[in-house]
Scaffold this motif. Sequence first.
Motif, PDB file in Angstrom:
ATOM      1  N   LEU A   9       0.858  -1.181   0.000  1.00 40.80           N
ATOM      2  CA  LEU A   9       0.000   0.000   0.000  1.00 40.80           C
ATOM      3  C   LEU A   9       0.894   1.232   0.000  1.00 40.80           C
ATOM      4  O   LEU A   9       1.663   1.453   0.944  1.00 40.80           O
ATOM      5  N   GLU A  10       0.799   2.031  -1.058  1.00 40.45           N
ATOM      6  CA  GLU A  10       1.677   3.184  -1.221  1.00 40.45           C
ATOM      7  C   GLU A  10       0.859   4.460  -1.238  1.00 40.45           C
ATOM      8  O   GLU A  10      -0.167   4.541  -1.908  1.00 40.45           O
ATOM      9  N   GLY A  11       1.321   5.459  -0.495  1.00 38.98           N
ATOM     10  CA  GLY A  11       0.591   6.719  -0.398  1.00 38.98           C
ATOM     11  C   GLY A  11       1.216   7.687   0.583  1.00 38.98           C
ATOM     12  O   GLY A  11       1.026   8.898   0.482  1.00 38.98           O
ATOM     13  N   HIS A  12       1.960   7.168   1.557  1.00 39.52           N
ATOM     14  CA  HIS A  12       2.632   8.041   2.523  1.00 39.52           C
ATOM     15  C   HIS A  12       3.884   8.663   1.908  1.00 39.52           C
ATOM     16  O   HIS A  12       4.474   8.113   0.968  1.00 39.52           O
ATOM     17  N   GLN A  13       4.292   9.787   2.485  1.00 38.69           N
ATOM     18  CA  GLN A  13       5.470  10.508   2.013  1.00 38.69           C
ATOM     19  C   GLN A  13       6.674  10.349   2.935  1.00 38.69           C
ATOM     20  O   GLN A  13       7.740  10.913   2.666  1.00 38.69           O
ATOM     21  N   SER A  14       6.511   9.580   4.006  1.00 37.07           N
ATOM     22  CA  SER A  14       7.624   9.350   4.928  1.00 37.07           C
ATOM     23  C   SER A  14       7.398   8.002   5.612  1.00 37.07           C
ATOM     24  O   SER A  14       6.449   7.278   5.284  1.00 37.07           O
ATOM     25  N   SER A  15       8.252   7.677   6.564  1.00 33.23           N
ATOM     26  CA  SER A  15       8.202   6.373   7.227  1.00 33.23           C
ATOM     27  C   SER A  15       6.854   6.124   7.886  1.00 33.23           C
ATOM     28  O   SER A  15       6.320   6.995   8.581  1.00 33.23           O
ATOM     29  N   VAL A  16       6.318   4.918   7.683  1.00 29.66           N
ATOM     30  CA  VAL A  16       5.091   4.494   8.362  1.00 29.66           C
ATOM     31  C   VAL A  16       5.495   3.776   9.650  1.00 29.66           C
ATOM     32  O   VAL A  16       6.348   2.893   9.620  1.00 29.66           O
ATOM     33  N   VAL A  17       4.884   4.159  10.767  1.00 30.93           N
ATOM     34  CA  VAL A  17       5.337   3.640  12.065  1.00 30.93           C
ATOM     35  C   VAL A  17       4.264   2.896  12.853  1.00 30.93           C
ATOM     36  O   VAL A  17       4.563   2.257  13.859  1.00 30.93           O
ATOM     37  N   SER A  18       2.995   2.967  12.419  1.00 31.94           N
ATOM     38  CA  SER A  18       1.935   2.321  13.188  1.00 31.94           C
ATOM     39  C   SER A  18       0.790   1.940  12.252  1.00 31.94           C
ATOM     40  O   SER A  18       0.547   2.606  11.234  1.00 31.94           O
ATOM     41  N   CYS A  19       0.090   0.851  12.601  1.00 34.30           N
ATOM     42  CA  CYS A  19      -1.044   0.399  11.786  1.00 34.30           C
ATOM     43  C   CYS A  19      -2.033  -0.351  12.667  1.00 34.30           C
ATOM     44  O   CYS A  19      -1.667  -0.906  13.702  1.00 34.30           O
TER      45      CYS A  19
END
Length: 406
Positions: free
Chosen positions: A237-247
């Motif tokens: 899943l791509e859409g963020h502009q920086s590191s993803v840290v939680s889900c």
Amino acid sequence: MLSPATEEPLLLAELKPGRPHQFDWKSSCETWSVAFSPDGSWFAWSQGHCIVKLIPWPLEEQFIPKGFEAKSRSSKNDTKGRGSPKEKTLDCGQIVWGLAFSPWPSPPSRKLWARHHPQVPDISCLILATGLNDGQIKIWEVQTGLLLLNLSGHQDVVRDLSFTPSGSLILVSASRDKTLRIWDLNKHGKQIQVLSGHLQWVYCCSISPDCSMLCSAAGEKSVFLWSMRSYTLIRKLEGHQSSVVSCDFSPDSALLVTASYDTNVIMWDPYTGERLRSLHHTQLEPAMDDSDVHMSSLRSVCFSPEGLYLATVADDRLLRIWALELKAPVAFAPMTNGLCCTFFPHGGVIATGTRDGHVQFWTAPRVLSSLKHLCRKALRSFLTTYQVLALPIPKKMKEFLTYRTF
């Protein structure tokens, strides 16, 4: 379904660790993880310096912080007597990063375990998994505080842990060694799969309530969605502009939320990979310089148990509550150095952990779900998005059932 005005969260209690003189309290004192047991009877808190506190819930003294701090509690591993459960102190020997309670195993699991492992400690009880700084995972019996298993395999910090909600005692671990590992505690903690593909540290893992999907977030702009049946990658899943840290998944498995350092929470349809909406975190007061983006970096996101609210913790010293249908927060609470958050499984309370080793408990919105939402939640617990779209029902009903009416 949702009241237009939600009351601001009130601080119910704040727990602070004791301060033994032998520790340097300027380092490794963070509360990286907080967790409630699925039945709501226990709270676990990584209070820094290798220590996990197991606290019976609800708190004594009716949530009065002064009463809690003043009351002398045993710091040893108490066994359960005939009275009420006792607080436990688990010395893990390493900095604790991840915590996860097991669901109660089903009766067949208990019998199977006892039959095939008569010489092994009984694991058909409520257990707590702790992810450690050296890559080890320790499995504890909650009622007694006894160490049951020690799982080895990761080569670096175990940052997060997640049990399958079904009670099968399958544990997923996420590590800085860039892998996720699947463990079967019904087979004495046997490692049954290693999931590779991330290029950075894996920060977070979350299993969907229907046990079909696993989401993992690393220090990357994309998140990985895995099948829990075949242990293969479904999609990125791509859409963020920086590191993803939680889900986190919604209680009916129909939605997935991801939080990033880019100050956004994105809500996804995990079945189709569609991006449904974004929740942007802006500072309440403008910054004097260009640090506003950094200050609003996300640390944690979680769904409420009925699936109508989200809670987020960011570096701008705010706990935010979001209603599912609205693009702006419905409530704020000031908190310093927040790192993690989780809802009480029966609602009404949010627990947050901080960099200084504290835990805070806040009031959370209590809502009576509409009949429409209850029906949607029940249907989506066993129907995928594609199955809903194939139903011979009106378009507007399909949009509602697939959360496309925002």
